[in-house]
Scaffold this motif. Structure first.
Motif, PDB file in Angstrom:
ATOM      1  N   ASP A  18     -74.394  78.060  -2.546  1.00 28.07           N
ATOM      2  CA  ASP A  18     -74.649  79.684  -1.816  1.00 28.07           C
ATOM      3  C   ASP A  18     -75.094  80.210  -0.410  1.00 28.07           C
ATOM      4  O   ASP A  18     -76.246  79.964   0.217  1.00 28.07           O
ATOM      5  CB  ASP A  18     -75.504  79.849  -2.763  1.00 28.07           C
ATOM      6  N   SER A  76     -67.578  78.561  -1.204  1.00 32.53           N
ATOM      7  CA  SER A  76     -68.837  79.452  -1.017  1.00 32.53           C
ATOM      8  C   SER A  76     -68.797  80.947  -0.223  1.00 32.53           C
ATOM      9  O   SER A  76     -68.311  81.580  -0.915  1.00 32.53           O
ATOM     10  CB  SER A  76     -68.661  78.225   0.552  1.00 32.53           C
ATOM     11  N   ASP A  77     -69.369  80.678   0.389  1.00 30.79           N
ATOM     12  CA  ASP A  77     -69.026  82.814   0.981  1.00 30.79           C
ATOM     13  C   ASP A  77     -69.109  83.144   1.951  1.00 30.79           C
ATOM     14  O   ASP A  77     -67.968  81.554   3.076  1.00 30.79           O
ATOM     15  CB  ASP A  77     -71.458  82.524   0.914  1.00 30.79           C
ATOM     16  N   SER A 130     -68.085  85.196  -5.197  1.00 29.17           N
ATOM     17  CA  SER A 130     -69.687  85.550  -5.807  1.00 29.17           C
ATOM     18  C   SER A 130     -69.483  85.264  -7.537  1.00 29.17           C
ATOM     19  O   SER A 130     -70.342  84.512  -7.969  1.00 29.17           O
ATOM     20  CB  SER A 130     -70.478  86.523  -5.321  1.00 29.17           C
ATOM     21  N   ARG A 133     -68.827  81.055  -7.890  1.00 31.87           N
ATOM     22  CA  ARG A 133     -70.149  81.080  -7.643  1.00 31.87           C
ATOM     23  C   ARG A 133     -71.280  80.929  -9.597  1.00 31.87           C
ATOM     24  O   ARG A 133     -71.938  80.118  -9.762  1.00 31.87           O
ATOM     25  CB  ARG A 133     -70.913  81.072  -6.799  1.00 31.87           C
ATOM     26  N   ARG A 134     -71.416  82.606  -9.522  1.00 36.71           N
ATOM     27  CA  ARG A 134     -72.176  82.628 -10.255  1.00 36.71           C
ATOM     28  C   ARG A 134     -72.208  81.668 -11.865  1.00 36.71           C
ATOM     29  O   ARG A 134     -72.649  81.437 -12.506  1.00 36.71           O
ATOM     30  CB  ARG A 134     -72.096  84.400 -10.780  1.00 36.71           C
TER      31      ARG A 134
ATOM     32  N   MET B 314     -76.925  89.433  -0.900  1.00 37.43           N
ATOM     33  CA  MET B 314     -76.265  88.437  -0.018  1.00 37.43           C
ATOM     34  C   MET B 314     -77.081  88.385   1.235  1.00 37.43           C
ATOM     35  O   MET B 314     -78.082  87.594   2.498  1.00 37.43           O
ATOM     36  CB  MET B 314     -75.350  87.971   0.355  1.00 37.43           C
TER      37      MET B 314
END
Ligand code: SF4
Lengths: 205, 467
Positions: A18, A76-77, A130, A133-134, B314
């Motif tokens: 994250d 990842s982000d 996202s 990832r959650r 974020m």
């Protein structure tokens, strides 16, 4: 020359990372850049300062958690691998068996470095990443499947996401091609180009 | 349709184009530094020679100590091995190398332009992301990874895809006390650290026309911090007089040929840019970064933002993580942040103009905190000493060092201790960049000098009023 293994369809635990704008200084800190690629401790350099305290004990970090330790995929982000051009970042990922990183966007140089080393960078949207990832955080024994042939990722809830990849990069990954031998096949074209170039741009020689 | 400056140079270097747009590009100049010294052993083991050693130039910079000038004074270990390794390969493979004892030695991105290795209209690569610097002279330059370094050594070519085109026009003129560093931090704040990904960025407009080559290099240097591998500026009279008579620049009739080609290198009126942006250069004020990405920058008049006011979860999390690492509280005014160390150097800001800007502010005053001044090359050092700048620095209690990357990346022994906070003219404020646990605030040379005198950040423009 990188050791490239042809990319095959595979399933693995995926690890949520994250960190938006995760720069390559985080992926491998500068002080390890002079280590040889075959250093037996290379796997420890990955995320070293985020994973370990100075006494070597583990910090709270997703890749340290038992359920994620064997993961071969990172999710990842935005702007994953921005910053330094250090290919050591990819070497550190490979030393941990990581075969693919899924992120909404990549640092341009790092993206190329991944491809050249047979590691697949997959671009999915910010909301898809996202969500993934959650799900990984919530349901940690779940696997993600990556099929480069059909350009698809299957999430832990069996949702299929399609991704785009340049056809030349895809060919490189599937065949495990290394660029130098590929380019050597174009020697004739290079020679032709040079004849022209010397005439036109003698000043640049 | 017309072509952009970038496309014109790109097209001149295409050897072969695949159907899907992948292009084999010819590379005119290749720079190499000490962190890539292992590439040579790798090629040797495969029995591959260097294709055109005449186009390869080596300079050790990342690992070089800034206190000694001799190999034998460097203790045996990784640092020395990297420097020696590169030096040895130069002998083995027969390319030009600037050893640490050479007065032309320095940071690869300072030495290239200084020597005329970097020229308008060429393609230039180096295994370093800040290769974007060289685009300031109107060439196509970008950083590459280690595998690509070997590829260029072996073939003098690279497989690339044409990036998208972005143009940033800077109108007006930068004010007194405001520099190219403040401008690029303003741009990165505006477009974000990922805003340039996939693009090559051309800088244009009246503020660029009036900018020195040094300033343009600062701008292009940090283009990678906006996510773009290449910054480029059309060569003009400023560029051409900069290049004239440099050691590796063409001479005589070849110069004339070159110059007439360079004069054609500007984006056509009807060239297409995928993205365009205009920034009012006159409105830029001195900037300070507060977080762990160069996009977290603010004008010196600002205060640390409140993450709670950020709607995007974020972004909020990223801001909180930065504040935690940097040990800063929301609402604190930037000018109230005390610092331990000042670093004036790095390929961003270690050219003569940067040394002058810092010296002008420091003259006759004393440094309150430890301050390292590290010129970008031996030539910058000599020039600065001729102008008496070294004396200004040392009289102020600052350390005047030998050239190298130094505290920008902390690979040569110059580093911060955990928890220490620096005002730094380098380009990256990433976690741990200046040493494990280090806290970095990016600023211009004038702002760094002002912070050194005050012991905290201040608006350097107020000092100019006193000058
Ligand atoms: S000065 Fe810093 S940014 Fe520039 S080449 Fe050296 S390490 Fe990289």
């Amino acid at each position: 020359m990188p050791n490239i293994v042809p990319f095959k369809t595979f399933s693995s635990i995926a690890v949520p990372i994250d960190i938006p704008n995760c720069d390559t200084d985080q992926i491998i800190p500068g002080r390890f850049l002079r280590k040889p690629n075959n250093d037996p401790n290379y796997h420890l350099y990955l995320f070293h300062d985020l994973r370990f305290n100075s006494d070597g004990s583990e910090k709270e970090f997703s890749f340290n958690l038992k359920q994620f330790k064997n993961g071969k995929i990172f999710v990842s982000d935005i702007n994953w691998g921005c910053g330094s051009s250090r290919e050591n970042a990819v070497i550190a990922l490979k030393a941990n068996g990581i075969k693919s990183v899924i992120a909404p966007s990549f640092g341009d140089i790092h993206y190329n470095n991944c491809i050249k080393n047979g590691l697949l960078p997959i671009q999915l949207s910010e909301s898809e990443c996202s969500l993934l990832r959650r799900q990984l955080h919530q349901n940690s024994d779940s696997e993600v499947t990556i099929d480069l042939g059909t350009q698809s990722v299957t999430g832990p809830d069996s949702t299929i996401y399609n991704f785009k990849i340049n056809s030349f990069d895809k060919l490189r990954l599937i065949r495990g091609l290394d660029d130098i031998s590929l380019t050597m096949e174009y020697e004739e074209k290079i020679q032709e180009f040079m004849i022209d170039y010397r005439k036109k741009h003698g000043w640049a020689l | 349709m017309g072509k952009t400056l970038f496309e014109k140079i790109w097209n001149e270097h295409i050897i072969y184009e695949h159907d899907d747009g992948e292009v084999l590009l010819y590379i005119d100049r290749h720079l190499i530094h000490d962190l890539h010294y292992r590439s040579f052993a790798s090629l040797k083991s495969q029995g591959i020679p260097i294709k055109e050693p005449g186009k390869l130039f080596g300079v050790p910079d990342h690992s070089v100590p800034t206190t000694v000038k001799n190999l034998k004074d460097i203790p045996k270990g990784e640092m020395r091995e990297a420097i020696e390794g590169l030096q040895r390969s130069a002998k083995d493979f027969g390319y030009v190398h600037f050893p640490i004892t050479d007065k032309r030695h320095g940071i690869v991105h300072v030495v290239g332009p200084e020597q005329g290795i970097t020229l308008p209209g060429i393609t230039l690569v180096c295994g370093d992301s800040h290769t974007s610097t060289h685009g300031a002279l109107g060439c196509l330059s970008f950083g590459i990874g280690a595998t690509e370094v070997e590829h260029v050594l072996a073939t003098q070519t690279l497989w690339q895809r044409r990036p998208q085109m972005m143009r940033i026009t800077i109108t007006g003129q930068l004010a007194l006390g405001v520099s190219a560093k403040d401008l690029i931090l303003t741009i990165i704040k505006e477009i974000s650290a990922a805003g340039g990904a996939g693009y090559a960025i051309e800088y244009a407009g009246s503020a660029i026309d009036k900018m020195s080559v040094e300033g343009r290099m600062t701008l292009c240097n940090m283009t990678i911090e906006a996510g773009s591998r290449s910054g480029i500026i059309a060569p003009d009279d400023t560029t051409i007089s900069y290049c004239k008579d440099l050691p590796y620049a063409p001479k005589g009739p070849l110069w004339d040929e070159a110059e007439s080609f360079w004069r054609t290198l500007r984006s056509d009126k009807d060239a297409y840019f995928d993205k365009e942006l205009t920034i009012d250069g006159s409105a830029v004020i001195p900037m300070v970064t507060w977080g762990n990405s160069p996009q977290w920058a603010l004008p010196i008049s600002g205060s640390i933002p409140h993450p709670s006011l950020e709607n995007d979860p974020m972004l909020r999390a990223e801001m909180e993580a930065s504040l935690d690492y940097m040990d800063l509280k929301p609402g604190t005014s930037l000018s109230a942040i005390p610092i331990d160390t000042v670093f004036i150097g790095a390929c961003t800001n270690s050219r003569i103009e940067d040394m002058r800007a810092a010296a002008e502010v420091i003259k006759g005053k004393k440094a309150k905190v430890r301050t390292l001044v590290v010129p970008g090359s031996g030539l910058v050092k000599v020039q600065a000493e001729m102008e008496g700048l070294d004396k200004i620095f040392t009289d102020a209690g600052m350390e005047w060092r030998e050239p190298g990357c130094s505290m920008c990346i902390a690979l040569n022994g110059d580093m911060l201790k955990p928890g220490q906070r620096a005002a730094s003219t380098s380009n990256r404020n990433f976690q741990g960049r200046q040493g494990l646990g280090s806290r970095t605030h990016l600023v211009s040379p004038a702002m760094a000098a002002a912070a050194s005198i005050a012991g905290h950040f201040i608006d350097v423009r107020n000092l100019y009023k006193e000058l």
